[in-house]
Design a protein around this motif. Structure first.
Motif, PDB file in Angstrom:
ATOM      1  N   ASP A  98       0.950  -1.147  -0.096  1.00  0.00           N
ATOM      2  CA  ASP A  98       0.061  -0.035   0.013  1.00  0.00           C
ATOM      3  C   ASP A  98       0.927   1.213  -0.055  1.00  0.00           C
ATOM      4  O   ASP A  98       0.704   2.191  -0.791  1.00  0.00           O
ATOM      5  N   GLN A  99       1.932   1.274   0.846  1.00  0.00           N
ATOM      6  CA  GLN A  99       2.861   2.265   0.838  1.00  0.00           C
ATOM      7  C   GLN A  99       3.451   2.682  -0.567  1.00  0.00           C
ATOM      8  O   GLN A  99       3.608   3.683  -0.736  1.00  0.00           O
ATOM      9  N   ARG A 100       3.944   1.513  -1.228  1.00  0.00           N
ATOM     10  CA  ARG A 100       4.425   1.761  -2.607  1.00  0.00           C
ATOM     11  C   ARG A 100       3.597   2.360  -3.406  1.00  0.00           C
ATOM     12  O   ARG A 100       4.062   3.103  -4.419  1.00  0.00           O
ATOM     13  N   ILE A 101       2.480   1.887  -3.459  1.00  0.00           N
ATOM     14  CA  ILE A 101       1.405   2.532  -4.358  1.00  0.00           C
ATOM     15  C   ILE A 101       1.069   4.051  -4.017  1.00  0.00           C
ATOM     16  O   ILE A 101       0.938   5.031  -4.948  1.00  0.00           O
ATOM     17  N   ARG A 102       1.070   4.149  -2.613  1.00  0.00           N
ATOM     18  CA  ARG A 102       0.686   5.783  -2.190  1.00  0.00           C
ATOM     19  C   ARG A 102       1.903   6.589  -2.647  1.00  0.00           C
ATOM     20  O   ARG A 102       1.854   7.649  -3.358  1.00  0.00           O
ATOM     21  N   GLU A 103       3.295   5.888  -2.542  1.00  0.00           N
ATOM     22  CA  GLU A 103       4.092   6.784  -2.982  1.00  0.00           C
ATOM     23  C   GLU A 103       4.418   7.031  -4.481  1.00  0.00           C
ATOM     24  O   GLU A 103       4.775   8.106  -5.106  1.00  0.00           O
ATOM     25  N   TYR A 104       3.737   6.081  -5.262  1.00  0.00           N
ATOM     26  CA  TYR A 104       3.778   6.435  -6.746  1.00  0.00           C
ATOM     27  C   TYR A 104       2.896   7.502  -7.023  1.00  0.00           C
ATOM     28  O   TYR A 104       3.228   8.388  -8.039  1.00  0.00           O
ATOM     29  N   PHE A 105       1.807   7.731  -6.198  1.00  0.00           N
ATOM     30  CA  PHE A 105       0.898   8.843  -6.538  1.00  0.00           C
ATOM     31  C   PHE A 105       1.209  10.114  -5.796  1.00  0.00           C
ATOM     32  O   PHE A 105       1.191  11.439  -6.284  1.00  0.00           O
ATOM     33  N   TYR A 106       1.597  10.042  -4.523  1.00  0.00           N
ATOM     34  CA  TYR A 106       2.100  11.226  -3.660  1.00  0.00           C
ATOM     35  C   TYR A 106       3.193  11.530  -3.341  1.00  0.00           C
ATOM     36  O   TYR A 106       3.688  12.452  -2.560  1.00  0.00           O
ATOM     37  N   GLY A 107       4.317  10.503  -3.826  1.00  0.00           N
ATOM     38  CA  GLY A 107       5.739  10.952  -3.699  1.00  0.00           C
ATOM     39  C   GLY A 107       6.101  10.448  -2.074  1.00  0.00           C
ATOM     40  O   GLY A 107       5.317   9.837  -1.246  1.00  0.00           O
ATOM     41  N   THR A 108       7.253  10.957  -1.548  1.00  0.00           N
ATOM     42  CA  THR A 108       7.752  10.524  -0.415  1.00  0.00           C
ATOM     43  C   THR A 108       8.031  11.782   0.610  1.00  0.00           C
ATOM     44  O   THR A 108       7.580  13.106  -0.014  1.00  0.00           O
ATOM     45  N   LEU A 109       8.177  11.671   1.948  1.00  0.00           N
ATOM     46  CA  LEU A 109       8.624  12.836   2.662  1.00  0.00           C
ATOM     47  C   LEU A 109       9.404  13.897   2.127  1.00  0.00           C
ATOM     48  O   LEU A 109       9.433  15.027   2.075  1.00  0.00           O
ATOM     49  N   ARG A 110      10.444  13.258   1.413  1.00  0.00           N
ATOM     50  CA  ARG A 110      11.458  14.390   1.116  1.00  0.00           C
ATOM     51  C   ARG A 110      11.055  14.842  -0.519  1.00  0.00           C
ATOM     52  O   ARG A 110      11.382  15.879  -0.910  1.00  0.00           O
ATOM     53  N   SER A 111      10.378  14.218  -1.423  1.00  0.00           N
ATOM     54  CA  SER A 111       9.968  14.691  -2.626  1.00  0.00           C
ATOM     55  C   SER A 111       8.327  14.343  -2.868  1.00  0.00           C
ATOM     56  O   SER A 111       7.974  13.314  -3.418  1.00  0.00           O
ATOM     57  N   SER A 112       7.722  15.201  -2.466  1.00  0.00           N
ATOM     58  CA  SER A 112       6.189  15.131  -2.547  1.00  0.00           C
ATOM     59  C   SER A 112       5.738  15.468  -3.947  1.00  0.00           C
ATOM     60  O   SER A 112       6.239  16.168  -4.896  1.00  0.00           O
ATOM     61  N   LEU A 113       4.664  14.718  -4.414  1.00  0.00           N
ATOM     62  CA  LEU A 113       4.101  14.720  -5.814  1.00  0.00           C
ATOM     63  C   LEU A 113       2.533  15.078  -5.473  1.00  0.00           C
ATOM     64  O   LEU A 113       2.048  14.998  -4.395  1.00  0.00           O
ATOM     65  N   TYR A 114       2.176  15.613  -6.578  1.00  0.00           N
ATOM     66  CA  TYR A 114       0.552  16.325  -6.519  1.00  0.00           C
ATOM     67  C   TYR A 114      -0.116  15.603  -7.770  1.00  0.00           C
ATOM     68  O   TYR A 114       0.015  16.266  -8.494  1.00  0.00           O
ATOM     69  N   PRO A 115      -0.782  14.504  -7.629  1.00  0.00           N
ATOM     70  CA  PRO A 115      -1.392  13.775  -8.596  1.00  0.00           C
ATOM     71  C   PRO A 115      -2.657  14.648  -8.965  1.00  0.00           C
ATOM     72  O   PRO A 115      -3.104  15.706  -8.404  1.00  0.00           O
ATOM     73  N   HIS A 116      -3.304  14.324 -10.005  1.00  0.00           N
ATOM     74  CA  HIS A 116      -4.468  15.098 -10.749  1.00  0.00           C
ATOM     75  C   HIS A 116      -5.856  14.128 -10.708  1.00  0.00           C
ATOM     76  O   HIS A 116      -5.375  12.851 -10.614  1.00  0.00           O
ATOM     77  N   SER A 117      -6.594  14.569 -10.363  1.00  0.00           N
ATOM     78  CA  SER A 117      -8.240  13.843 -10.321  1.00  0.00           C
ATOM     79  C   SER A 117      -9.012  14.435 -11.327  1.00  0.00           C
ATOM     80  O   SER A 117      -9.286  15.592 -11.369  1.00  0.00           O
ATOM     81  N   PHE A 118      -9.516  13.647 -12.131  1.00  0.00           N
ATOM     82  CA  PHE A 118     -10.508  14.218 -13.507  1.00  0.00           C
ATOM     83  C   PHE A 118     -11.302  13.003 -13.746  1.00  0.00           C
ATOM     84  O   PHE A 118     -11.100  11.831 -13.460  1.00  0.00           O
ATOM     85  N   ASP A 119     -12.396  13.493 -14.183  1.00  0.00           N
ATOM     86  CA  ASP A 119     -13.424  12.501 -14.920  1.00  0.00           C
ATOM     87  C   ASP A 119     -13.264  12.230 -16.208  1.00  0.00           C
ATOM     88  O   ASP A 119     -12.696  13.084 -16.957  1.00  0.00           O
ATOM     89  N   MET A 120     -13.551  10.961 -16.750  1.00  0.00           N
ATOM     90  CA  MET A 120     -13.583  10.602 -17.984  1.00  0.00           C
ATOM     91  C   MET A 120     -14.795   9.957 -18.586  1.00  0.00           C
ATOM     92  O   MET A 120     -15.339   9.237 -17.689  1.00  0.00           O
ATOM     93  N   LYS A 121     -15.154  10.248 -19.759  1.00  0.00           N
ATOM     94  CA  LYS A 121     -16.403   9.271 -20.473  1.00  0.00           C
ATOM     95  C   LYS A 121     -15.989   7.849 -20.573  1.00  0.00           C
ATOM     96  O   LYS A 121     -14.839   7.677 -20.888  1.00  0.00           O
ATOM     97  N   TRP A 122     -16.919   6.812 -20.194  1.00  0.00           N
ATOM     98  CA  TRP A 122     -16.528   5.629 -20.372  1.00  0.00           C
ATOM     99  C   TRP A 122     -16.372   5.310 -21.995  1.00  0.00           C
ATOM    100  O   TRP A 122     -15.525   4.527 -22.198  1.00  0.00           O
ATOM    101  N   SER A 123     -16.917   5.974 -22.746  1.00  0.00           N
ATOM    102  CA  SER A 123     -16.807   5.859 -24.115  1.00  0.00           C
ATOM    103  C   SER A 123     -15.308   6.309 -24.606  1.00  0.00           C
ATOM    104  O   SER A 123     -14.873   5.773 -25.706  1.00  0.00           O
ATOM    105  N   GLU A 124     -14.781   7.108 -23.804  1.00  0.00           N
ATOM    106  CA  GLU A 124     -13.247   7.250 -24.221  1.00  0.00           C
ATOM    107  C   GLU A 124     -12.350   6.322 -23.894  1.00  0.00           C
ATOM    108  O   GLU A 124     -11.103   6.479 -24.380  1.00  0.00           O
ATOM    109  N   LEU A 125     -12.798   5.358 -23.058  1.00  0.00           N
ATOM    110  CA  LEU A 125     -11.809   4.299 -22.556  1.00  0.00           C
ATOM    111  C   LEU A 125     -12.050   2.929 -23.097  1.00  0.00           C
ATOM    112  O   LEU A 125     -13.377   2.580 -23.205  1.00  0.00           O
ATOM    113  N   LYS A 126     -11.073   2.472 -23.259  1.00  0.00           N
ATOM    114  CA  LYS A 126     -11.221   0.502 -23.288  1.00  0.00           C
ATOM    115  C   LYS A 126     -10.698   0.200 -22.195  1.00  0.00           C
ATOM    116  O   LYS A 126      -9.430   0.267 -22.279  1.00  0.00           O
ATOM    117  N   ILE A 127     -11.407  -0.487 -21.269  1.00  0.00           N
ATOM    118  CA  ILE A 127     -10.730  -1.129 -19.919  1.00  0.00           C
ATOM    119  C   ILE A 127     -10.775  -2.513 -20.244  1.00  0.00           C
ATOM    120  O   ILE A 127     -11.834  -3.084 -20.196  1.00  0.00           O
TER     121      ILE A 127
END
Length: 426
Positions: A298-327
Motif C-alpha cells: 500500500d505504501q509503494r502505491i501511495r508513494e507512486y501517486f503522492y511521493g515521499t516525505l522528501r519529494s512530494s508529488l501532487y497527482p491529478h483527479s479528473f473525470d472521463m467518459k466511459w466511451s473514451e476508454l477501453k478497459i
C-alpha cells in the motif's frame, strides 16, 4: 554495544570497528529516526554515507550500516531494535561483486554480454538487499548494470503487480532507493505469481527479449550485465518459473540465499555452465507478517501517486467518459476441457483479454495505461506508460473518476485492470 531488543530514545552514539554493522528498525508510524556519520567511512546496502549529512527514516525502515574500516555513527529518535553486529555476510557479498567485476572486465575485452546474476531464495531472506548491494557496488565501479525485478508482490522498480527493468546509472539513495527514471514496466496485475503463471511466463519472456535488444545498442550496459531479483515462491510451479527465468534471461550465476535444498535442486537441474552459489542470509533479515507485507504494498502505491516525505508529488483527479476508454481484464473464467474450442489449450483462458463494461467493481482498483496502439493481441505483451486509480464510478452519467500522476489527457485510452486496490485517503 550488546544486542538490545528494548526501545531506545533520544541521541545515541555508536563506535563501530572494521567489518561491523549497526542494525536498527523503525516500526512506529509516529516516529522518525535520523542517522548521521560523525567520522570514518560507512555504507548502507552498498551506498556510501556522506559525512555530516542527516538521513531520515520512517515506519517500516530496516537499516544496516556497515563499515570496512571503522566509524562513529549518531542515531536520533526512537528505534524499536538497535544493536551492533560483529558477524555480517558483507565480506562474502563483496567477494561476489569482485568475481562479477572480473567477468565484466573479460566481457569488455571480448565485446560481449557481461554476467547475468539471478538472486533466489524463500521469502524474507534479503534477496532485494543483496541485489541492491551488487548493483550499488557495480555503479561505484563505473558500470551501468540493468536491474530486473520479477517480484510482483512488492515492486522494487514500480508498483506491486508488475515486473520490470531499470538501467542503474547511480547508487541508490539511502532513504529512497534507486532513481525511477525511464523504467521498462509490464503489467501483471497480481501480487502473487500463482494467480496467473501462464501470463507471468509470457511477460518474463517479453521482458528478457526487450532487454536483449537494448543491450545490443548499449555497449556499456552490455558489459555491465544484469542483476535479477525474484520472488519467494520456490516450490512446485514457482520452482519451474525459476528454471524458466534462468533460460529466457540466459543466466550465468544463481545466488541462492539461505536454503540448501533449493541450492541442490538448482545444481541438479540447471545446465553445467550456470554457476550456482550458496550464500548465508544476513542476521539482520526479519520475517514479515502478511499485514506488514500488505502495508508495504500500500505504501509503494501511495508513494507512486503522492511521493515521499522528501519529494512530494501532487497527482491529478479528473473525470472521463466511459466511451473514451477501453478497459480490459486479463484472464477469463475457466472452461471445462471437454468444451474447449479446437486447438485451445487448458490454460489459454488465463491470457484472454476481456473488455469490461461500467461497473462499481472497478472502484479503488489500479489500472495500467498501456502503450499499445494496435489490436488486442499486442496489449498483453506491450509495456505500460504508468498507472491510474479509480476513485469513483458514476453509472448513470457513464463517468469514471481517475487519480493520475499527470493531468488529462492520458497517454493512451487502453487501460488494463489490476487485482490490486488502493484506498486514496488524501
Amino acid at each position: 554495544m550488546s544486542n538490545q531488543e528494548d526501545q531506545k530514545t533520544d541521541i545515541q552514539e555508536f563506535k563501530l570497528e572494521a567489518d561491523q554493522e549497526l542494525r536498527f528498525e523503525v516500526e512506529s508510524k509516529s516516529e522518525k529516526v535520523y542517522l548521521s556519520l560523525k567520522s570514518g567511512l560507512a555504507e548502507v546496502f552498498g551506498t556510501e554515507i556522506v559525512k555530516g549529512k542527516l538521513y531520515e527514516f520512517t515506519a517500516g525502515a530496516k537499516i544496516a550500516v556497515f563499515t570496512w574500516h571503522g566509524c562513529v555513527l549518531e542515531i536520533r529518535g526512537k528505534t524499536d531494535v538497535i544493536y551492533v553486529a560483529k558477524e555480517t555476510p558483507m565480506v562474502v557479498y563483496s567477494n561476489c561483486h569482485a568475481a562479477l567485476e572480473f567477468m565484466r572486465n573479460e566481457a569488455e575485452k571480448e565485446n560481449c554480454k557481461g554476467p547475468t546474476v539471478m538472486v533466489v531464495g524463500p521469502c524474507d531472506v534479503g534477496k532485494s538487499t543483496v541485489s541492491r548491494i551488487l548493483l550499488n557496488y557495480a555503479v561505484r565501479e563505473g558500470r551501468r548494470p540493468i536491474y530486473v525485478d520479477l517480484d510482483s508482490g512488492q515492486g522494487q522498480i514500480s508498483i506491486p503487480g508488475t515486473v520490470g527493468a531499470l538501467l542503474i546509472e547511480r547508487p541508490a539513495s539511502i532513504d529512497e532507493g534507486f532513481a525511477q527514471e525511464a523504467p521498462l514496466i509490464y503489467h501483471f496485475g497480481h501480487k502473487s505469481h500463482e494467480k496467473n503463471t501462464a501470463l507471468f511466463s509470457i511477460l518474463t519472456t517479453q521482458l528478457a527479449n526487450n532487454i536483449k535488444d537494448k543491450l545490443e545498442v548499449n555497449k556499456r550496459a552490455r558489459a555491465s550485465g544484469i542483476v535479477i531479483n525474484t520472488c519467494g515462491w520456490i516450490k512446485g510451479e514457482g520452482y519451474k518459473q525459476l528454471l524458466n527465468n534462468t533460460k529466457v534471461f540466459e543466466v550465468d550465476i544463481i545466488l541462492v540465499l539461505d536454503q540448501e535444498r533449493l541450492y541442490n535442486e538448482l545444481v541438479r537441474d540447471v545446465p553445467d555452465f550456470v554457476k550456482v552459489i550458496f550464500l548465508q542470509k544476513s542476521g539482520g533479515v526479519v520475517e514479515r507478517s502478511k499485514s506488514a507485507r500488505a502495508e508495504a504494498r500500500d505504501q509503494r502505491i501511495r508513494e507512486y501517486f503522492y511521493g515521499t516525505l522528501r519529494s512530494s508529488l501532487y497527482p491529478h483527479s479528473f473525470d472521463m467518459k466511459w466511451s473514451e476508454l477501453k478497459i480490459y481484464k486479463i484472464g477469463a473464467p475457466a472452461i471445462p476441457d471437454s468444451c474447449l474450442p479446437l486447438g485451445m489449450k487448458p490454460k489459454d483462458h488465463m491470457t484472454k483479454l476481456v473488455l469490461l463494461s461500467p461497473n462499481l467493481g472497478l472502484l479503488h482498483h489500479i489500472l495500467a495505461v498501456s502503450f499499445c496502439e494496435s489490436g488486442e493481441d499486442d496489449i498483453i505483451k506491450t509495456h505500460v506508460a504508468g498507472f491510474v486509480c479509480v476513485t469513483n464510478v458514476d453509472i448513470d452519467r457513464q463517468l469514471i473518476t481517475l487519480l493520475s500522476p499527470q493531468p488529462k489527457p492520458l497517454p493512451n485510452n487502453i487501460l488494463i485492470m489490476s487485482d490490486l486496490q488502493f484506498m486514496d485517503s488524501h
